[in-house]
Scaffold this active site. Sequence first.
Site, short mmCIF file in Angstrom:
data_model
loop_
_atom_site.label_atom_id
_atom_site.label_comp_id
_atom_site.label_asym_id
_atom_site.label_seq_id
_atom_site.Cartn_x
_atom_site.Cartn_y
_atom_site.Cartn_z
N GLU A 65 -2.08 -5.11 -3.80
CA GLU A 65 -1.13 -4.43 -2.92
C GLU A 65 -0.09 -5.41 -2.36
O GLU A 65 1.09 -5.06 -2.22
CB GLU A 65 -1.87 -3.73 -1.79
CG GLU A 65 -2.71 -2.55 -2.26
CD GLU A 65 -3.46 -1.85 -1.13
OE1 GLU A 65 -3.81 -0.67 -1.32
OE2 GLU A 65 -3.70 -2.48 -0.08
N ASP A 113 0.83 -1.20 0.00
CA ASP A 113 0.00 0.00 0.00
C ASP A 113 0.87 1.26 0.00
O ASP A 113 0.60 2.22 -0.72
CB ASP A 113 -0.92 -0.03 1.22
CG ASP A 113 -1.76 1.23 1.36
OD1 ASP A 113 -2.61 1.48 0.49
OD2 ASP A 113 -1.57 1.96 2.34
#
Length: 231
Positions: free
Chosen positions: A123, A51
Amino acid sequence: MQFQTQKAEDAIGIVFKDKELLMQAFVHRSYLNENPDFKLEHNERLEFLGDAVLELAVTNFLFHKYPKNPEGDLTAYRSALVNTQTISEASSDLGVNDFLLLSKGEAKDTGRARQTILADLFEAIIGAIYLDQGFEIAEGFVAKNLFGKIDEVISKRLWQDSKSYFQEKAQEVFGSTPNYKVMGEVGPDHDKRFTVAVYIGDRLSATGSGHSKQEAEQDAALAALTANSWR
């Protein structure tokens, strides 16, 4: 279930030095509930790392692509590029869904639940690439699979604040203001993920998820706009 390492690498377009790191990116928490003796952890730590790498890569891209735009515009563009819907679509386009290690129950999920899993997977893959190959290769992966979506974000005004736009449309069409309800939260304090439902009156319009309640509300509003064909 045997993990298909080479096919996963082919889908991602990167040959990993550490094959177990690649596999870990595909391990959903639910899989370990049914397979407690599995040798690897679930992918949430990789997702947490990915992320941050994703946000930096997208921020760098937008900063240089739009040198005259103010910070507020760039923040809105970035939010549109890294929201659950956009990155789950990128994950689907890669075809990596087939390699997920899930519980039997989670494997049957479709729609919004699977969308969230695919976004988390995207992610986690970025996190794994970063650890295995470094930032430059991870940034290249993001560029290849995400940066091309910016033209659609701009042309369709997907960067607009989804909550505000959804409220305008709901009041215009239904004469009602949407209301949001937190349906659940999972994960440790440093990496919470919230699920939020948005209603118009008593009718559930959509659900969304995010690392904060505000992010989850934006994600739910975006899903509701799509469900109502308003965007």
